[in-house]
Design an enzyme around this catalytic site. Structure first.
Site, PDB file in Angstrom:
ATOM      1  N   HIS A 501      10.341 -10.133   2.840  1.00 14.55           N
ATOM      2  CA  HIS A 501      11.561 -10.862   2.485  1.00 14.55           C
ATOM      3  C   HIS A 501      11.455 -12.272   3.027  1.00 14.55           C
ATOM      4  O   HIS A 501      12.262 -12.699   3.848  1.00 14.55           O
ATOM      5  CB  HIS A 501      12.801 -10.133   3.028  1.00 14.55           C
ATOM      6  CG  HIS A 501      12.943  -8.736   2.504  1.00 14.55           C
ATOM      7  ND1 HIS A 501      13.738  -7.785   3.086  1.00 14.55           N
ATOM      8  CD2 HIS A 501      12.371  -8.120   1.447  1.00 14.55           C
ATOM      9  CE1 HIS A 501      13.652  -6.649   2.408  1.00 14.55           C
ATOM     10  NE2 HIS A 501      12.815  -6.830   1.412  1.00 14.55           N
TER      11      HIS A 501
HETATM   12  C1  LIG Z   1       6.401  -3.299  -0.035  1.00 12.55           C
HETATM   13  C2  LIG Z   1       7.573  -4.098  -0.548  1.00 12.55           C
HETATM   14  C3  LIG Z   1       8.850  -3.544  -0.579  1.00 12.55           C
HETATM   15  C4  LIG Z   1       9.936  -4.299  -1.047  1.00 12.55           C
HETATM   16  N1  LIG Z   1      11.154  -3.694  -1.121  1.00 12.55           N
HETATM   17  C5  LIG Z   1      12.226  -4.399  -1.521  1.00 12.55           C
HETATM   18  C6  LIG Z   1      13.510  -3.787  -1.616  1.00 12.55           C
HETATM   19  O1  LIG Z   1      13.703  -2.603  -1.373  1.00 12.55           O
HETATM   20  N2  LIG Z   1      14.556  -4.560  -2.003  1.00 12.55           N
HETATM   21  C7  LIG Z   1      14.418  -5.879  -2.270  1.00 12.55           C
HETATM   22  O2  LIG Z   1      15.435  -6.529  -2.552  1.00 12.55           O
HETATM   23  N3  LIG Z   1      13.196  -6.473  -2.255  1.00 12.55           N
HETATM   24  C8  LIG Z   1      12.100  -5.761  -1.886  1.00 12.55           C
HETATM   25  N4  LIG Z   1      10.875  -6.352  -1.878  1.00 12.55           N
HETATM   26  C9  LIG Z   1      10.761  -7.766  -2.309  1.00 12.55           C
HETATM   27  C10 LIG Z   1      10.619  -7.878  -3.840  1.00 12.55           C
HETATM   28  O3  LIG Z   1       9.500  -7.196  -4.261  1.00 12.55           O
HETATM   29  C11 LIG Z   1      10.539  -9.361  -4.207  1.00 12.55           C
HETATM   30  O4  LIG Z   1      11.743 -10.000  -3.775  1.00 12.55           O
HETATM   31  C12 LIG Z   1      10.412  -9.621  -5.705  1.00 12.55           C
HETATM   32  O5  LIG Z   1       9.356  -8.910  -6.277  1.00 12.55           O
HETATM   33  C13 LIG Z   1      10.199 -11.130  -5.896  1.00 12.55           C
HETATM   34  O6  LIG Z   1      10.040 -11.461  -7.259  1.00 12.55           O
HETATM   35  P1  LIG Z   1       9.105 -12.693  -7.652  1.00 12.55           P
HETATM   36  O7  LIG Z   1       9.088 -12.763  -9.117  1.00 12.55           O
HETATM   37  O8  LIG Z   1       9.513 -13.865  -6.874  1.00 12.55           O
HETATM   38  O9  LIG Z   1       7.647 -12.271  -7.110  1.00 12.55           O
HETATM   39  P2  LIG Z   1       6.693 -11.055  -7.599  1.00 12.55           P
HETATM   40  O10 LIG Z   1       7.504  -9.957  -8.178  1.00 12.55           O
HETATM   41  O11 LIG Z   1       5.830 -10.700  -6.444  1.00 12.55           O
HETATM   42  O12 LIG Z   1       5.811 -11.720  -8.719  1.00 12.55           O
HETATM   43  C14 LIG Z   1       4.969 -12.828  -8.480  1.00 12.55           C
HETATM   44  C15 LIG Z   1       3.743 -12.733  -9.382  1.00 12.55           C
HETATM   45  O13 LIG Z   1       3.081 -13.994  -9.417  1.00 12.55           O
HETATM   46  C16 LIG Z   1       1.679 -13.800  -9.395  1.00 12.55           C
HETATM   47  N5  LIG Z   1       1.039 -15.028  -8.898  1.00 12.55           N
HETATM   48  C17 LIG Z   1       1.061 -15.529  -7.642  1.00 12.55           C
HETATM   49  N6  LIG Z   1       0.381 -16.695  -7.570  1.00 12.55           N
HETATM   50  C18 LIG Z   1      -0.089 -16.951  -8.813  1.00 12.55           C
HETATM   51  C19 LIG Z   1      -0.860 -18.010  -9.381  1.00 12.55           C
HETATM   52  N7  LIG Z   1      -1.267 -19.038  -8.646  1.00 12.55           N
HETATM   53  N8  LIG Z   1      -1.179 -17.929 -10.696  1.00 12.55           N
HETATM   54  C20 LIG Z   1      -0.768 -16.882 -11.461  1.00 12.55           C
HETATM   55  N9  LIG Z   1      -0.044 -15.847 -10.974  1.00 12.55           N
HETATM   56  C21 LIG Z   1       0.315 -15.888  -9.665  1.00 12.55           C
HETATM   57  C22 LIG Z   1       1.509 -12.601  -8.478  1.00 12.55           C
HETATM   58  O14 LIG Z   1       0.259 -11.977  -8.683  1.00 12.55           O
HETATM   59  C23 LIG Z   1       2.701 -11.728  -8.893  1.00 12.55           C
HETATM   60  O15 LIG Z   1       2.375 -10.855  -9.932  1.00 12.55           O
HETATM   61  C24 LIG Z   1       9.749  -5.623  -1.453  1.00 12.55           C
HETATM   62  C25 LIG Z   1       8.466  -6.193  -1.438  1.00 12.55           C
HETATM   63  C26 LIG Z   1       7.392  -5.433  -0.998  1.00 12.55           C
HETATM   64  C27 LIG Z   1       6.026  -6.039  -0.996  1.00 12.55           C
END
Ligand SMILES: Cc1cc2nc3c(=O)[nH]c(=O)nc-3n(C[C@H](O)[C@H](O)[C@H](O)COP(=O)(O)OP(=O)(O)OC[C@H]3O[C@@H](n4cnc5c(N)ncnc54)[C@H](O)[C@@H]3O)c2cc1C
Ligand code: SF4
Length: 572
Positions: A501
């Site tokens: 987080h």
């Molecule tokens: C183990 C775990 C448990 C969690 N549990 C909770 C929970 O219970 N409740 C909660 O609210 N949140 C939880 N979270 C947090 C939640 O997963 C994230 O808040 C959410 O996924 C964020 O969304 P996002 O789109 O910002 O990032 P993500 O969903 O991580 O997506 C980002 C994507 O961008 C890609 N990427 C990165 N850099 C590049 C680049 N340079 N070029 C191309 N692609 C790239 C990555 O590979 C990834 O696929 C948890 C996270 C983890 C790891």
């Protein structure tokens, strides 16, 4: 020399939760969207027969490859940062769906207090309550304005939950009923109620019953299999991008996902993004993808790194407290949790879901009087029933040796008789907690790594002392025969998992001098760049972030559509 491809309406950098939401919303409206994802493609079939703790939970099969890209870390600006070489404190996802595939699914809304934290703190306690080294800011949007976007995320994901009994907290009627309460959760509810607190079943993206969402996607109920956090869901019961928003985008025919495509730069001219530069990591070839709008949806740390590498926006300077990129980096605090040992009781701890918990918010936000307290904000308090993985869990009472026959006997005796009452403590900004580029270490392409300067400051340390007394009190009331209360919060330890987080670094706000984004997640300094991740949080609250991240992604999607319809310009 990079090959320039035909242009598109919108290019996404990363296809996880935020990228998937933007893709679904805008392809439904007829826009062409290209999603560049550095990791592999994924579907639910990839998760069949994956109940392997060693492979997924210890060796972190679904996470970023740290030999190719990582971060450097240090506690204070006068230290030299070193690389984070093994997964520890947080786990960043990789591959289509991102961390949204292997998350737990606890899905809260941040509170009204969070969005207007500075104004509400001053209103109740006066400006002197905010320490001089704490750049506490309102978010440039109110909770009431956020409600329609929270609803969209909850309806899409089918959140199961119970309305919070505290009136200061968001009052939500969820699309599906709460998950089943286990006997341990019933004990928590009874004990907390006896103590005058207000427990409820946590909102969960792991469905309590079969549900069809407004896009017509039907998913079945959770099986309480216990292999949830760090695993994909083989039943599709856990809301993840691959079973909710991505199929919707794909069905429109307007969406193309390109896996194994790692974005290195956002290209820009005269204050506008022109597209992105990326590497196809299967061949090493470089491409330029032109687009009318660029969406940074690569998770907060990667979003901020790409802004700094691309030289967009003014980097934060911790001494003068000017500049905005990297500012207000925050994390969360999990060290106020206590452990209770229940002689002669068995709790079936190996079943559960990633989001099964009894929780209370009596000591979260400003739900309690801070007049005589030496900290602001607080944290939720929860008893989770997430599925206790046997390799990871070996709780034994204080004084037990950490190896040998006595340790083995105690581990076996207490394996199914130990409960934790934990807390997710808020972290408020501090002028010396920030993100910038490392001067020494580089990634697989030779680009500087992102440097994290972070430590728990006085506010967090005082909060932890207060909350740990409550977690201990609840376990005693539950009838624990022995309770272990944690010691004081130490320095940030990157070796032990806490939470993924991470927040801040490109925050939203009402003033371009103190924030990077306006309240549509549109960058002040680059009008066709939208950044809908937890990077936008001006501080971190006492609960999981993704309900709020998802809501902000819906808000950004609305902003992008307005921007394209208006033919450009600032939306605020
Ligand atoms: C183990 C775990 C448990 C969690 N549990 C909770 C929970 O219970 N409740 C909660 O609210 N949140 C939880 N979270 C947090 C939640 O997963 C994230 O808040 C959410 O996924 C964020 O969304 P996002 O789109 O910002 O990032 P993500 O969903 O991580 O997506 C980002 C994507 O961008 C890609 N990427 C990165 N850099 C590049 C680049 N340079 N070029 C191309 N692609 C790239 C990555 O590979 C990834 O696929 C948890 C996270 C983890 C790891
Ligand atoms: S606990 Fe439920 S939601 Fe989680 S992986 Fe198992 S079946 Fe899926």
């Amino acid at each position: 020399m990079a090959t320039t491809l035909p242009g598109t309406d919108i290019v996404l950098v990363g296809v996880g939760w935020t990228g998937g939401i933007v893709a679904a919303e805008l392809t439904k409206k007829g826009y062409q969207v290209v999603g560049l994802e550095r990791g592999k493609p994924r579907t639910t079939e990839d998760y069949l027969m994956v109940h392997d703790e060693l492979r997924y939970a210890q060796r972190n099969e679904m996470m970023q490859d740290l030999s190719k890209e990582t971060w450097t870390v240090r506690h204070d600006p006068d230290q030299t940062a070193l690389p984070y070489r093994q997964h520890g404190s947080f786990l960043i996802g990789d591959g289509v769906g991102g961390s949204g595939e292997h998350w737990n699914g606890l899905t809260y809304r941040f509170m009204p207090y969070d969005f207007e934290i500075r104004s509400k703190t001053i209103e109740r306690y006066g400006e002197s309550k905010i320490p001089a080294d704490m750049p506490l800011q309102d978010w440039g949007i109110t909770y009431d304005e956020m409600v329609p976007y929270f609803e969209k995320f909850e309806q899409m994901a089918g959140i199961s939950g119970e309305t919070n009994p505290i009136k200061e907290m968001p009052q939500v009627t969820f699309p599906t009923p709460p998950l089943k309460e286990t006997p341990a959760m019933v004990m928590f509810r009874e004990a907390a109620t006896n103590l005058g607190y207000h427990p409820y079943v946590a909102p969960a993206a792991t469905l309590s019953e079969t549900y069809t969402n407004p896009d017509g996607i039907t998913r079945g109920a959770c099986q309480y299999c216990g292999f949830c956090e760090r695993f994909g869901c083989e039943y599709g019961a856990k809301a993840s991008p691959t079973v909710t928003v991505l199929p919707v985008a794909e069905q429109t025919g307007n969406f193309e996902v390109r896996p194994y495509c790692n974005v290195r730069r956002i290209l820009h001219e005269n204050g506008k993004a022109t597209g992105v530069l990326y590497v196809d990591t299967t061949t090493g070839e470089e491409f330029i993808q032109p687009a009318k709008v660029v969406v940074l949806s690569a998770y907060i740390l990667n979003n901020v790194k790409l802004l700094l590498l691309s030289k967009i926006g003014t980097p934060y300077n911790p001494e003068t407290q000017t500049g905005v990129i990297g500012k207000n980096y925050c994390y969360q605090m999990t060290s106020a949790g206590s452990t209770g040992f229940f002689e002669g009781k068995e709790f079936n701890l190996y079943a559960g879901t990633g989001a099964l918990a009894g929780v209370l918010d009596d000591f979260n936000g400003d739900n309690f009087d801070h007049t005589d307290l030496d900290f602001l904000h607080g944290g939720n308090i929860a008893l989770g029933h997430y599925g206790k993985r046997p390799i990871a869990n070996n709780s034994t009472p204080k004084g037990t040796p950490s190896w040998g026959a006595e340790f083995k006997d105690a581990s076996i005796k207490w394996a199914n008789s130990t409960l934790g009452v934990g807390s997710q403590g808020s972290v408020l900004p501090h002028k010396h907690n920030y993100l910038d580029l490392d001067p020494t270490y580089t990634d697989q392409f030779g680009d500087p790594l992102l440097r994290i300067t972070f430590n728990y400051r006085e506010n967090e340390r005082n909060q932890q002392k207060f909350i740990r007394e409550i977690t201990t009190k609840i376990l005693k009331e539950m009838g624990a025969t022995e309770v272990t209360t944690p010691g004081d919060q130490g320095d940030w330890d990157i070796t032990k998992y806490q939470t993924t987080h991470n927040t801040g670094g490109a925050i939203m706000g009402a003033d371009p001098k103190t924030s990077a984004l306006n309240n549509y997640l549109q960058m002040w300094d680059c009008e066709n760049l939208f950044i809908p991740g937890a990077n936008a949080f001006a501080h971190n609250s006492g609960m999981n972030p993704t309900g709020t991240v998802g809501a902000l992604a819906y808000r950004a999607a609305e902003g992008i559509e307005k921007y394209l319809q208006n033919g450009g310009g600032s939306l605020v």
